[in-house]
Design a protein around this motif. Sequence first.
Motif, short mmCIF file in Angstrom:
data_model
loop_
_atom_site.label_atom_id
_atom_site.label_comp_id
_atom_site.label_asym_id
_atom_site.label_seq_id
_atom_site.Cartn_x
_atom_site.Cartn_y
_atom_site.Cartn_z
N LEU A 175 0.82 -1.21 0.00
CA LEU A 175 0.00 0.00 0.00
C LEU A 175 0.86 1.26 0.00
N TYR A 178 -5.44 -5.18 3.39
CA TYR A 178 -5.16 -3.80 3.02
C TYR A 178 -6.05 -2.81 3.79
N HIS A 220 -7.81 0.16 3.04
CA HIS A 220 -8.20 0.92 1.84
C HIS A 220 -8.51 2.38 2.13
N TRP A 228 -5.65 4.91 0.77
CA TRP A 228 -5.55 5.34 -0.62
C TRP A 228 -6.78 6.13 -1.05
#
Length: 475
Positions: free
Chosen positions: A288, A407, A409, A412
């Motif tokens: 990431l 991840y 998220h 991002w």
Amino acid sequence: MGSLKQSVYYAIGILMMKGISLVMIPYITHKMTLAEYGSLEVIVLLADIGTILFSFGIVDAMYRYVGVAGDDNKKKLVSNCFTLSVLVCVVGGLLMALSMPLIILMLPVEFQPYQILLLLLPTMLDGVISIPLTLMRMNAMAKRFCLLNVMKAGVQAIMTFVLLEAGYGIDGVLISAAVSSVLLMVCIVRYQWQEMGTFGCFKYSAKILKFGLPTLVGGASIYMITGLDRWVMANFIGVEELAIYAVSGKFALILGLLLQPYALWWFPNRVAMLQQPDGHKVCADRALIGVILAIVLGALMILTVPGFIALILPSSYQYAGTIVVALLAIGVIKSAGDYLNLGCFSGDSSQSQMWMQGGCAIFAAIGYFSVAPIYGVWGVVGVLSITYVLRLMLLYFVSQKMEYLPYDHSKWITAVSIAAVAIVCDHLLGLVFVNVHEFVLGTCVSLMMLLAFLKYSVIGLTGQAGQARTGNVSL
């Protein structure tokens, strides 16, 4: 060597190796006409094809097997990889030399046989050179890697300048590339011999090729996505339009250049890192980081590069500043797919990514031939963007199914939101402050955007992830 020091050396090496060629774009575009620069781009495309074919996916097999091999098998694996690479380059070079008339006939621009041979030499050597350079990265020899790349880039740049001033044109560019590649090969042969001990091992060939060949097909598929567009433009639109598009593409490639110091560390080590304690969480955080770096750097470039192009390039290339914005956004999407695909490479075969890349390549090829003759450059850009969005979705979901990584998220998403607001504000401010140069305005907005990234801890993620423990593998 510490992780930060390695990253600095990688950054210097990559910036010098590829940055010099980017720095020379203003000089070369002033020395060549649009048609000449477009013709040069065509022959560079041929080199790109050869580089992919001569690699044979062997470097990716090294990532998978050499990094986790015991001392007894490591030298044999290295020898096997190098032997296969030499064999592929020799056989491939002979086949290309024998196919010279057909190659010249297929090219959309006329070239002489000696020019194809000049191109063939560095293209062949690239596959062989990549083996010891990859070993240096895997063995944390960032300083040596840096020095070798700086040497090659310096020699190539100086020769290109001298030969262009002497009036050699495209030939001068080809000669400098060939000489610098031969020089680099001579400098790394001894190190390669030390790492493998003997030449001619074929013990692990089946395993290497089983992993490498699907990767080769995947790489060729990526070329169909990112190279076939320029072939289509050369055939249906013209080399002048191709020249402008190619310059836009070279500036967009700066994004990948800026990401490479991190990528050069991450890709050789990610499989070994996955096997460490808490490896799934660490790999998710580290992957990431790459995605967020791509978003941050991509947004900075979207804000500043168009104005920079207007400052340094001839007026005939100014339209490149508009095209580069779209290509940079596509570059961010491509980078996200590159970092979020670990599951496809964690097993003993990379066939899953081969099928996905191949499917995307077929989609892109159909799109280029259908759309480009009608809509020109923007038709190509549209096909390219849809293809990379499709690729990202396929790589992410299949990788998660094969090897789930947790991840975060939200990071991002926050980065994309800040970047989008900054880009919109830059456009609106440009309509108000019409007397302020585009580059100056973009630079001011990018500084404010960086402050927003810091405030919302988007950039701070790198520091948090860097604190994770990864056994003997460190960033």
